[in-house]
Every structure is written in C-alpha cells, then in structure tokens.
Design a protein around this motif. Structure first.
Motif, mmCIF file in Angstrom:
data_model
loop_
_atom_site.group_PDB
_atom_site.id
_atom_site.type_symbol
_atom_site.label_atom_id
_atom_site.label_comp_id
_atom_site.label_asym_id
_atom_site.label_seq_id
_atom_site.Cartn_x
_atom_site.Cartn_y
_atom_site.Cartn_z
ATOM 1 N N TYR A 216 0.937 -0.968 -0.153
ATOM 2 C CA TYR A 216 0.104 -0.078 0.231
ATOM 3 C C TYR A 216 0.996 1.236 0.136
ATOM 4 O O TYR A 216 0.896 2.105 -0.697
ATOM 5 C CB TYR A 216 -1.246 0.029 1.043
ATOM 6 N N GLY A 217 2.332 1.355 0.965
ATOM 7 C CA GLY A 217 3.116 2.295 0.560
ATOM 8 C C GLY A 217 2.759 3.178 1.998
ATOM 9 O O GLY A 217 1.539 3.023 2.786
ATOM 10 N N LEU A 218 3.326 3.844 2.739
ATOM 11 C CA LEU A 218 3.813 4.282 3.443
ATOM 12 C C LEU A 218 2.744 5.189 3.937
ATOM 13 O O LEU A 218 1.354 5.191 4.482
ATOM 14 C CB LEU A 218 4.443 4.880 4.011
ATOM 15 N N GLY A 219 2.144 6.473 2.831
ATOM 16 C CA GLY A 219 1.027 6.710 3.179
ATOM 17 C C GLY A 219 0.083 6.860 3.103
ATOM 18 O O GLY A 219 -1.054 7.050 4.045
ATOM 19 N N ALA A 220 -0.717 5.564 3.156
ATOM 20 C CA ALA A 220 -1.789 5.269 2.565
ATOM 21 C C ALA A 220 -2.221 4.318 3.987
ATOM 22 O O ALA A 220 -3.350 4.381 4.878
ATOM 23 C CB ALA A 220 -2.439 3.975 2.158
ATOM 24 N N LEU A 221 -0.782 3.136 5.064
ATOM 25 C CA LEU A 221 -1.296 3.755 6.215
ATOM 26 C C LEU A 221 -0.908 4.630 7.502
ATOM 27 O O LEU A 221 -1.408 4.159 8.864
ATOM 28 C CB LEU A 221 -0.174 2.960 6.277
ATOM 29 N N PHE A 222 -1.312 5.888 7.201
ATOM 30 C CA PHE A 222 -1.310 6.723 8.330
ATOM 31 C C PHE A 222 -1.907 7.803 8.278
ATOM 32 O O PHE A 222 -2.409 8.019 6.389
ATOM 33 C CB PHE A 222 0.508 7.112 8.665
#
Length: 322
Positions: A126-132
């Motif tokens: 998902y990439g870091l941006g989608a998880l925060f």
C-alpha cells in the motif's frame, strides 16, 4: 509503537530495558498463572522521521550505564527485504526493539504475535502514505492496524486447536537487516583495514549471525581488501568471491575464491582490474560474551596514491540465526 521514539529510547527506558524490564513483567505474570502474549510493533512513517526528530548527537543526555549512542545510525532508515523480494524502509530503532521482544518471547516461553512481519508486507503493498492519517507519523490508521495487528491475531487464532493458549505458533525466524552506502568512500595510500562508517549492525552477546557484504568498487592500482570488525571475543569465518588481484579485464582473467578465520586483521584481497568491479563476501560470526557491532572493513591491497573507491549502494546484510 512509541518504544522506539527519541525520549524514552535515549534514556534507556525502551532499549535495552524493553528486554530486562519485560522479562520481570512476563515472569511475574506467569507466576500468577497468566498466559502472556507479546506483540511486535509496526514502524513509524519513516518518510517524516528525519535525523532531527530522532535526536542527533549533542542534543540529548544518556545514562552512563548502559550508554545508548545517539549516532546517525540510531536515527536511520534501513531496508527490510520481504520473502517475496520486495524491499521496504524500516526504522532502525524499531527493528532493535522488535528483536528484543522476539528474544523476550523465546526466552520466557511467552506467545509472540508478530505484527511487524505483516507491517512490512503492508508497506510494500500500500505504501506508507496509505497506512497513516494526515500529519500522523507514529500511530497507524485503521488500515495500518488491520494489515498488522489484526492479521497477527488472525494467524494466532487460526492456529489454535485446543482451549489453551499453549497452542500458539513458535516465534518466527529473525528478520535480515540491510544497510547500504548512500555515497562513495575511498581508501588511499593504506593497507590497514578501516571500518565502514555507514554499514554495520549491533549484536548481542552469545548470538550467531550470517553476514553478507556486496562491494561495488574500482581500484586499478591499489586493488581492495575486505574484512570484518567484530566485538571482542567474537569468532567465525569470512569468504570472498571476486576478481583476483592479477586480473586485467572484466570478462577475462583469474578469479579468487578464498576464506579466512575470524578475527582477522589482514582481510581478503580482490582485484580492481581495469573497470568497475563487484565482490561478494559471506560468512558466519559467533559473538562471545561481549556485545557490540559487526561492520565491514576496507583497505587497499597495495598502498597507492591512486584511490580505491567503494561505490554508493555497496551493502551489508546480516541475519541472526541463533
């Protein structure tokens, strides 16, 4: 997820105390008849965790025993390689905290739910941006929790075949740690091995590690020697494959395949030939009663004012195996 952050980390409250205090806590709970469950943690959003946020040298005080150095490595991002070959950024501090939690579970017989391994898969997918959420860098959002803690819980619950928590899966194998050079470095007019300032891993007493050094380099006059800096009392063996020192070309000339017992102060020589070269060194390190760091070392094989250059992206990978 807060345990690898600056304040608590640098006062020794979370590393290495996560193990020493954690063991007391686990053993007390077990003596009271409890089944203890330990989670590893997801990592922060490393896209926002700059060196200044990690607290760099000179801006924090540390306890005298044990000292926790606030060097750039302690505030750095390393690369974790998933089983499928995908590589994702990881917080060096949180890798260390999670390693301590795995050791704590193994040493006490507690149940380990490894959220970190699912977190790395989620970062790749998902990439870091989608998880925060926006402006959040420490605590994952709902998707981040679903793709880490929830999956670790599901794995555990699905493994149960009795009413007792004793049916939990065994702790997962240790994860590899990878560091790589962000720029080139040189060795000039010296055959004395010196440790690489950007590559290495901290290790505990009585551990066993498998190590790999990938060196991209050139040194047509001085060639290159590769070695390992070890904690006092450590032993093992290191082998290398690459051009021999009398090689004269990329596609022709002799190669070298040799090993040396560790510790060793001379190193393993490989040739610089007349073009950019690559050498691969692999080995086993058995740490003694003294903890410390394992770091690649470089020098020239023949002292020359013509520099031997170790290029950016040369790497060091270490995996604990016992």
């Amino acid at each position: 997820m807060n345990d690898g952050m600056p304040g608590a980390y640098h006062t020794g409250q979370t590393y290495p105390s996560v193990y020493t205090f954690g063991r007391k806590l686990v053993e007390q709970a077990q003596s009271d008849g409890a089944d203890v469950v330990i989670f590893t943690t997801p990592h922060p959003n490393t896209n926002f965790m700059t060196d200044s946020m990690w607290v760099t040298p000179g801006t924090s005080s540390y306890p005298s025993n044990p000292p926790i150095p606030a060097d750039n490595k302690a505030g750095s991002t390393v690369q974790y390689v998933n089983a499928d070959g995908t590589s994702v950024p990881a917080s060096y501090r949180h890798v260390r905290v999670n390693e301590s939690l795995r050791r704590l579970a193994a040493d006490t017989g507690a149940i380990l739910l490894d959220a970190e391994k699912y977190w790395f898969k989620a970062v790749a997918k998902y990439g870091l941006g989608a998880l925060f959420d926006t402006n959040e860098y420490a605590h994952p959002n709902l998707l981040g929790h679903q793709q880490s803690y929830w999956l670790a819980i599901d794995e555990f619950v699905n493994s149960l075949n009795t009413a007792s928590l004793a049916a939990a899966p065994k702790p997962v194998p240790y994860s590899p740690l990878v560091t790589y050079r962000v720029d080139a470095t040189t060795r000039t007019s010296s055959t004395t091995l010196a440790a690489d300032s950007q590559l290495g891993v901290d290790v505990g007493a009585n551990q066993v590690w498998e190590v790999e050094i990938g060196a991209y380099y050139t040194g047509t006059t001085g060639d290159l020697r590769i070695g390992l800096a070890l904690p006092s009392g450590a032993s093992g063996r290191l082998g290398v494959t690459g051009f021999a020192t009398n090689a004269t070309g990329v596609e022709s000339g002799p190669s070298t395949h040799r090993s040396v017992a560790l510790p060793d102060t001379y190193g393993l020589p490989v040739g610089g030939n007349d073009a950019d070269a690559f050498a691969l060194a692999r080995g086993i390190v058995r740490v003694g009663s003294t903890s410390g760091s394992i770091k690649p070392q470089w020098s020239q094989d023949t002292s020359s004012s013509s520099a031997t250059t170790i290029y950016r992206d040369s790497y060091f990978k270490a995996t604990r195996i016992a």
